[in-house]
Design an enzyme around this catalytic site. Structure first.
Site, PDB file in Angstrom:
ATOM      1  N   ASP A 197     -19.103  -5.195 -20.451  1.00 56.57           N
ATOM      2  CA  ASP A 197     -19.440  -5.855 -19.184  1.00 56.57           C
ATOM      3  C   ASP A 197     -20.063  -4.939 -18.148  1.00 56.57           C
ATOM      4  O   ASP A 197     -20.120  -5.271 -16.968  1.00 56.57           O
ATOM      5  CB  ASP A 197     -18.192  -6.521 -18.595  1.00 56.57           C
ATOM      6  N   GLU A 198     -20.546  -3.763 -18.553  1.00 64.26           N
ATOM      7  CA  GLU A 198     -21.215  -2.888 -17.586  1.00 64.26           C
ATOM      8  C   GLU A 198     -22.315  -2.095 -18.281  1.00 64.26           C
ATOM      9  O   GLU A 198     -22.257  -1.837 -19.479  1.00 64.26           O
ATOM     10  CB  GLU A 198     -20.216  -1.949 -16.914  1.00 64.26           C
ATOM     11  N   ASP A 217     -22.125  -4.051 -13.010  1.00 70.07           N
ATOM     12  CA  ASP A 217     -20.779  -4.352 -13.507  1.00 70.07           C
ATOM     13  C   ASP A 217     -20.497  -5.836 -13.299  1.00 70.07           C
ATOM     14  O   ASP A 217     -20.586  -6.341 -12.175  1.00 70.07           O
ATOM     15  CB  ASP A 217     -19.754  -3.500 -12.747  1.00 70.07           C
TER      16      ASP A 217
END
Length: 614
Positions: free
Chosen positions: A213-214, A123
């Site tokens: 974003d992960e 993350d």
């Protein structure tokens, strides 16, 4: 000696005090609810959440959003009262069969435990804010956020004040007057995300993007091939991201995706945490874990579980006999998996996941003009047509969603006589639903409208079967696969359903999205930005391909058979030895006296001729 009768003024004071106590009790849960879905985000541990909740409560009190949240909170309170009443009834009856079934389920699920894989959840730390700080380094040391009306990301300095994603900008400014808010720049974030994704692909080419974003990675093979410990491999990955992409990431390492996701939030920012692949360690880790920490448990489900005494995953076991009766089969299996610390180990590119729906919705200023609303519906149909064309789907079911000025959300659906994709068809079948709603609600004022198609029919070219014909999937098969169920059998041969975690994870994501949508009402964010942000993140980008720079392979021709052989001494010599031995055998066979032309050919001679080509 008898006490004096209280005066009228004293009685009025007592009544007022009692009313105040009731009001405070009624709004206690609402204040907690208003803290939002991002309460568990990293960086909130030292924040006085009671103070934050008071500021949010007072800032939004009297607004339509507040009134709607108050109604939802009261409805949830009544629902919990019914759950507790049902539990009280169940405590009076014999639940031996439910207890036995729960134990059998636990035993069955335990057999599926896989401790051979290493799954990582990575993350990016405060991603949007981190990307903006690359262009403006001076913002690294001050409270800043991204999003003018609704905060989408805050850096860790801002989080210390209680600011968090999903919070209205003006509320955040009350918590942190010096907060600097920047506008969104999706192009910039997408470009940076691709840099990070390219690094992920070197560790697991089939990594799975959970959002921009992960991502989830299965690094089992990478660790084996490179003789590395999982923690060392993840440290290396994080350092590589920091060096090449200039941002930090945090990671969780575990035997499955559920645990890896929980672990990634343990040592944020710029840290990692691992739960070893050991059954006892996994059970101990889950035992004391608050249920809200599990992906799939949102604010509503958390409060329902808390009401029956389930505060941690370890508490699930003591209530196992009641769960299916109180919450249904889906929740029962989900919670038992949480108690056991079980989760999926399969990681695959997001684009390979079965898509269940394609939709478009738009937020706008309060609108009541009938023609304007129809124009908006037409525009949404055109936008949805573009999305369906890009994703190459048609839908068998069309869903209309509206949000009234009171923030009440209504949905209607229809099954057209054919699968739909074009704007004309979408509008044609949506309009009757909309018209019916207009009749049901004489003065209809809307703030949001959306269309979604489900039961998708793929237009992508299928593979070619054995006979060279394109494979076709029947609608029945497609509909069944959309349910994504795993079936199991109990000892009596009856079928019971095991529901995947994805359903609860999707519900939690939807809860967060709904919160973001509704909080827009308290912000000054333009509706164009809101709509752009809402569509953002739904696009699934294919995993980047690793371009291996392999040296050009050299070949030498064998002097005996003239075939090309890899230019490696040992392989070339072995090949020549083989050819020479083969040649020797052939010559020996030729020197053997031949049979009479009229004589029968033996099976061995025939085999020799077939093998050597003589």
């Amino acid at each position: 000696m008898t006490s004096a009768e209280p005066s009228l003024a004293q009685k009025e004071d007592l009544i007022e005090d009692a009313a105040t106590v009731v009001a405070v009790a009624e709004h206690a849960s609402l204040k907690h609810h208003l803290l939002g879905p991002s309460l568990t985000k990293a960086g909130q541990d030292t924040v006085d959440q009671q103070k934050v909740s008071e500021i949010i409560y007072n800032a939004s009190k009297g607004s339509k959003f507040f009134n709607n949240e108050e109604v939802k909170d009261k409805n949830l309170t009544h629902k919990i009262e019914r759950i507790l009443a049902r539990k009280a009834q169940l405590e009076k009856v014999d639940l031996a069969s439910d207890l036995r079934r729960a134990e059998e389920c636990i035993a069955e699920l335990e057999l599926t435990r896989d401790l051979t894989q290493t799954v990582v959840h990575v993350d990016c730390d405060a991603f949007y804010a981190a990307v903006e700080e690359l262009d403006r380094p001076e913002l690294k040391h001050v409270p800043m956020a991204v999003g003018k009306g609704v905060l989408t990301t805050c850096n860790y300095h801002a989080r210390k004040f209680g600011c968090r994603s999903g919070m209205a900008g003006f509320v955040a400014m009350k918590l942190c007057p010096q907060l600097i808010c920047l506008p969104l720049n999706f192009e910039k974030y997408t470009a940076k995300a691709q840099e990070v994704r390219a690094i992920f692909a070197t560790y697991d080419p089939r990594f799975e993007s959970a959002s921009m974003d992960e991502a989830y990675l299965n690094i089992t093979e990478y660790c084996e091939d490179n003789d590395m410990d999982p923690e060392d491999a993840v440290t290396q990955l994080r350092n590589e991201v920091a060096e090449k992409a200039k941002i930090t990431v945090s990671a969780g390492i575990g035997p499955n995706g559920k645990i890896a996701k929980i672990c990634s939030n343990k040592n944020k920012p710029n840290g990692q945490f691992r739960v070893p692949n050991d059954r006892a360690t996994v059970l101990a880790f889950m035992r004391d874990l608050p249920t809200r920490k599990v992906n799939g448990v949102g604010r509503v489900f958390e409060r329902e579980l808390d009401a029956i005494g389930v505060k941690t995953c370890g508490d699930i076991y003591s209530q196992r006999a009641y769960l299916s009766k109180l919450f249904g089969e889906k929740a029962f299996h989900f919670l038992i998996n949480c108690y056991l610390g079980l989760g999926r180990t399969k990681v695959q590119p997001a684009e390979e996941h079965e898509r269940k729906s394609v939709g478009t919705e738009s937020t706008f200023r309060e609108m009541s003009d009938k023609q304007e609303l129809r124009n908006k519906l037409r525009w949404i149909a055109e936008e949805l047509e573009k999305d369906l064309a890009r994703t190459q789907f048609k839908g068998r079911t069309l869903v209309l969603k509206i949000k009234l000025h009171t923030y009440e959300v209504l949905t209607r659906q229809v099954i057209p006589p054919k699968a739909v994709q074009s704007a004309d068809d979408l509008y044609t079948y949506a309009l009757p639903m909309f018209t019916k709603l207009e009749k049901e609600i004489p003065v209809m004022r809307l703030r949001l409208m959306g269309l979604r198609v489900t039961h998708l029919f793929s237009l992508k070219k299928s593979g070619i079967d054995f006979f060279g014909m394109a494979k076709r999937t029947s609608s029945t098969d497609s509909d069944i696969s959309l349910k994504r169920k795993a079936m199991a059998m109990d000892d009596d041969g009856a079928e019971w359903e095991v529901w995947p975690d994805e359903e609860f994870e999707e519900a939690a994501r939807q809860e967060r999205q709904d919160e973001m949508n509704e909080i827009e009402s308290l912000s000054q964010e333009t509706f164009e930005d809101a709509n752009r942000r809402r569509k953002h993140g739904k696009e699934i980008l294919p995993n980047p391909k690793i371009e291996e720079q392999l040296p050009k392979e050299e070949f030498w021709d064998c002097p005996i058979c003239s075939r090309p052989v890899a230019a490696i001494d040992k392989e070339f010599n072995d090949h020549i030895d083989y050819c020479l031995s083969k040649q020797t055998i052939k010559e020996a066979v030729k020197s053997t006296p031949s049979m009479s032309a009229k004589g029968p050919r033996t099976a061995d001679a025939k085999k020799r001729r077939l093998f050597f080509g003589s």
